[in-house]
Design a protein around this motif. Structure first.
Motif, PDB file in Angstrom:
ATOM      1  N   GLY A 174       2.889  12.138  -3.604  1.00 45.92           N
ATOM      2  CA  GLY A 174       2.720  13.489  -3.092  1.00 45.92           C
ATOM      3  C   GLY A 174       2.685  13.560  -1.581  1.00 45.92           C
ATOM      4  O   GLY A 174       3.487  12.926  -0.876  1.00 45.92           O
ATOM      5  N   PHE A 175       1.714  14.334  -1.059  1.00 51.65           N
ATOM      6  CA  PHE A 175       1.598  14.520   0.386  1.00 51.65           C
ATOM      7  C   PHE A 175       1.327  13.205   1.095  1.00 51.65           C
ATOM      8  O   PHE A 175       1.834  12.969   2.201  1.00 51.65           O
ATOM      9  N   ALA A 176       0.529  12.323   0.451  1.00 54.98           N
ATOM     10  CA  ALA A 176       0.229  11.028   1.058  1.00 54.98           C
ATOM     11  C   ALA A 176       1.503  10.214   1.264  1.00 54.98           C
ATOM     12  O   ALA A 176       1.629   9.466   2.235  1.00 54.98           O
ATOM     13  N   ARG A 177       2.457  10.357   0.356  1.00 53.21           N
ATOM     14  CA  ARG A 177       3.730   9.633   0.482  1.00 53.21           C
ATOM     15  C   ARG A 177       4.510  10.141   1.691  1.00 53.21           C
ATOM     16  O   ARG A 177       5.073   9.354   2.455  1.00 53.21           O
ATOM     17  N   TRP A 178       4.532  11.458   1.876  1.00 51.02           N
ATOM     18  CA  TRP A 178       5.199  12.034   3.044  1.00 51.02           C
ATOM     19  C   TRP A 178       4.512  11.580   4.320  1.00 51.02           C
ATOM     20  O   TRP A 178       5.160  11.246   5.311  1.00 51.02           O
ATOM     21  N   LEU A 179       3.182  11.541   4.277  1.00 53.50           N
ATOM     22  CA  LEU A 179       2.408  11.124   5.443  1.00 53.50           C
ATOM     23  C   LEU A 179       2.747   9.688   5.831  1.00 53.50           C
ATOM     24  O   LEU A 179       2.939   9.380   7.009  1.00 53.50           O
ATOM     25  N   GLU A 204       7.588   0.440  10.223  1.00 52.78           N
ATOM     26  CA  GLU A 204       8.161  -0.502   9.260  1.00 52.78           C
ATOM     27  C   GLU A 204       7.450  -0.428   7.912  1.00 52.78           C
ATOM     28  O   GLU A 204       8.078  -0.603   6.858  1.00 52.78           O
ATOM     29  N   VAL A 205       6.150  -0.159   7.932  1.00 47.89           N
ATOM     30  CA  VAL A 205       5.410  -0.029   6.676  1.00 47.89           C
ATOM     31  C   VAL A 205       5.953   1.133   5.846  1.00 47.89           C
ATOM     32  O   VAL A 205       6.076   1.046   4.622  1.00 47.89           O
ATOM     33  N   GLY A 206       6.322   2.216   6.504  1.00 48.41           N
ATOM     34  CA  GLY A 206       6.836   3.377   5.788  1.00 48.41           C
ATOM     35  C   GLY A 206       8.325   3.344   5.509  1.00 48.41           C
ATOM     36  O   GLY A 206       8.851   4.249   4.852  1.00 48.41           O
ATOM     37  N   GLU A 207       9.011   2.295   5.964  1.00 50.96           N
ATOM     38  CA  GLU A 207      10.476   2.218   5.832  1.00 50.96           C
ATOM     39  C   GLU A 207      10.963   2.353   4.386  1.00 50.96           C
ATOM     40  O   GLU A 207      11.901   3.134   4.124  1.00 50.96           O
ATOM     41  N   PRO A 208      10.396   1.635   3.390  1.00 48.31           N
ATOM     42  CA  PRO A 208      10.910   1.767   2.020  1.00 48.31           C
ATOM     43  C   PRO A 208      10.824   3.194   1.469  1.00 48.31           C
ATOM     44  O   PRO A 208      11.643   3.577   0.638  1.00 48.31           O
ATOM     45  N   LEU A 209       9.852   3.955   1.938  1.00 47.70           N
ATOM     46  CA  LEU A 209       9.709   5.331   1.453  1.00 47.70           C
ATOM     47  C   LEU A 209      10.711   6.277   2.098  1.00 47.70           C
ATOM     48  O   LEU A 209      10.974   7.356   1.555  1.00 47.70           O
ATOM     49  N   ARG A 210      11.291   5.882   3.211  1.00 43.00           N
ATOM     50  CA  ARG A 210      12.268   6.729   3.889  1.00 43.00           C
ATOM     51  C   ARG A 210      13.684   6.471   3.385  1.00 43.00           C
ATOM     52  O   ARG A 210      14.556   7.334   3.511  1.00 43.00           O
ATOM     53  N   GLN A 222       0.837  -1.199   0.000  1.00 38.05           N
ATOM     54  CA  GLN A 222       0.000   0.000   0.000  1.00 38.05           C
ATOM     55  C   GLN A 222       0.874   1.252   0.000  1.00 38.05           C
ATOM     56  O   GLN A 222       0.601   2.215  -0.718  1.00 38.05           O
ATOM     57  N   ALA A 223       1.930   1.224   0.794  1.00 42.99           N
ATOM     58  CA  ALA A 223       2.801   2.391   0.903  1.00 42.99           C
ATOM     59  C   ALA A 223       3.459   2.731  -0.425  1.00 42.99           C
ATOM     60  O   ALA A 223       3.631   3.906  -0.768  1.00 42.99           O
ATOM     61  N   GLU A 278      16.937   9.044   3.359  1.00 44.09           N
ATOM     62  CA  GLU A 278      17.987   8.820   4.341  1.00 44.09           C
ATOM     63  C   GLU A 278      19.320   8.571   3.639  1.00 44.09           C
ATOM     64  O   GLU A 278      20.383   8.987   4.104  1.00 44.09           O
ATOM     65  N   THR A 279      19.307   7.908   2.470  1.00 43.92           N
ATOM     66  CA  THR A 279      20.535   7.663   1.713  1.00 43.92           C
ATOM     67  C   THR A 279      21.136   8.965   1.216  1.00 43.92           C
ATOM     68  O   THR A 279      22.354   9.180   1.231  1.00 43.92           O
TER      69      THR A 279
END
Length: 371
Positions: free
Chosen positions: A176-181, A358-364, A170-171, A368-369
């Protein structure tokens, strides 16, 4: 957070878990199943033998009466204090009592209070629509589907895509803003609950168009009456500015309390594979639910929902019987080698937030890199 709900006009409506549904081992409103040889059947027989599915109408009458008296006391305090900022101190007890009111509406929807459907719906309409401004039809539709398939990504509206998401798949679809959220949803979870009190009202009004015409009129009338009485009380007692601030603080605290009562129940627990797992009733309800360890204050604060495993297995079981059913359920699960999740209140929040993180980890990772 409330999710959009699909119409149920083409299928029979059921209360959110009647005794009859539990006896068929379906949880709520689901398909009848033969429990004669299932893992659930011996537990069901043991629970019935101890009379734990028998209703406690007198207990609920006392709870409802005491809650209404307490609400009346707080409202009297508002009138007596009048146009002063000190009235904000009453926003907290009023929010707590609204949560108590929501717990009664929840139990009425599960037919825990009475087996009479009309009486159950009347109690639900009064406590949800009239006292809280929350559409009981919307809640029951959403809650029935949750109980039938908890944590099922395609069938449980509580884990559908909304303000929050519950799987990395899902993530990955967020933009956009939803991705940041989603990247920050764990740290934003409790602040977002401050909006839940208002969101519940909005969702209830949005659901009106999905209700049959006759039900829609009754629901809408009570929702509008609630708003009218609430606004009249505040604007009569205090200035418009103070009234707006009080309403915002009150709804923020109500949403926070209610969200904190529901947050520990399933977040971070097993999520059935939509294409693979075909669990029976016992597995479906136990493996996806988490109990919060019992204590007098915890039981009161969470409205009995801390016995989430027992509640999901026996949704029509009266709230005061859930604690008595717990040893039976735990022992039965142990005899089958089935995990039985129970933890402290703070730890339950930690686990839920860890899952959201953890659900949002791939988007971070890209951000972070880059740093």
């Amino acid at each position: 957070m409330p999710q959009a709900v699909s119409t149920v006009a083409d299928r029979p409506r059921d209360r959110a878990g009647s005794t009859e549904s539990a006896d068929r081992s379906t949880g709520v409103g689901g398909r009848a199943a033969d429990v004669g040889g299932s893992d659930f059947a011996p537990l069901l027989r043991a629970v019935k033998a101890q009379g734990l599915l028998e209703r406690r109408t007198g207990w609920y009458a006392a709870v409802i009466a005491s809650n209404l008296l307490a609400l009346g006391g707080v409202l009297t305090g508002l009138v007596l204090l009048g146009n002063t900022w000190w009235t904000l101190l009453l926003a907290l007890p009023l929010a707590i009592l609204w949560s108590r009111t929501a717990f009664v509406g929840h139990d009425a929807g599960h037919a825990q209070i009475t087996g009479d459907r009309r009486a159950s719906r009347l109690i639900g309409l009064v406590h949800a629509n009239l006292l809280l401004g929350m559409n009981e039809a919307w809640w029951n539709d959403k809650h029935v589907r949750h109980h039938a398939n908890p944590n099922h990504i395609d069938k449980d509206p509580d884990v559908g895509v909304g303000a929050l998401v519950w799987t990395q798949k899902q993530a990955a679809q967020r933009e956009g803003f939803a991705r940041w959220l989603t990247r920050n949803q764990a740290r934003l979870f409790f602040p977002m609950l401050l909006l839940e009190g208002i969101a519940l009202k909005i969702s209830g009004f949005q659901y009106l168009r999905q209700q049959p015409a006759r039900e829609r009129v009754v629901s809408a009338l009570l929702l509008v009456t609630h708003l009218g009485l609430y606004a009249t009380l505040l604007l009569t007692v205090m200035s418009p500015g103070k009234a707006v601030v009080f309403a915002l603080v009150h709804h923020a605290l109500f949403g926070l309390h209610l969200g904190m009562a529901f947050a520990p129940n399933h977040k971070g627990m097993e999520m059935p594979d939509p294409e693979g797992d075909r669990w029976g009733h016992l597995q479906r309800q136990v493996l996806t639910s988490r109990n919060v360890r019992s204590a007098v204050l915890t039981d009161w604060f969470l409205g009995g929902l801390n016995y989430q495993i027992e509640h999901h297995l026996f949704p029509s079981m009266p709230r005061p019987h859930l604690r008595r059913a717990q040893p039976l359920v735990r022992a039965h699960c142990e005899s089958l080698g089935m995990p039985y999740a129970e933890t402290g209140l703070v730890e339950s929040y930690r686990q839920a937030l860890q899952h959201m993180h953890e659900v949002g980890e791939p988007l971070r990772q890209p951000a972070e890199t880059a740093r």
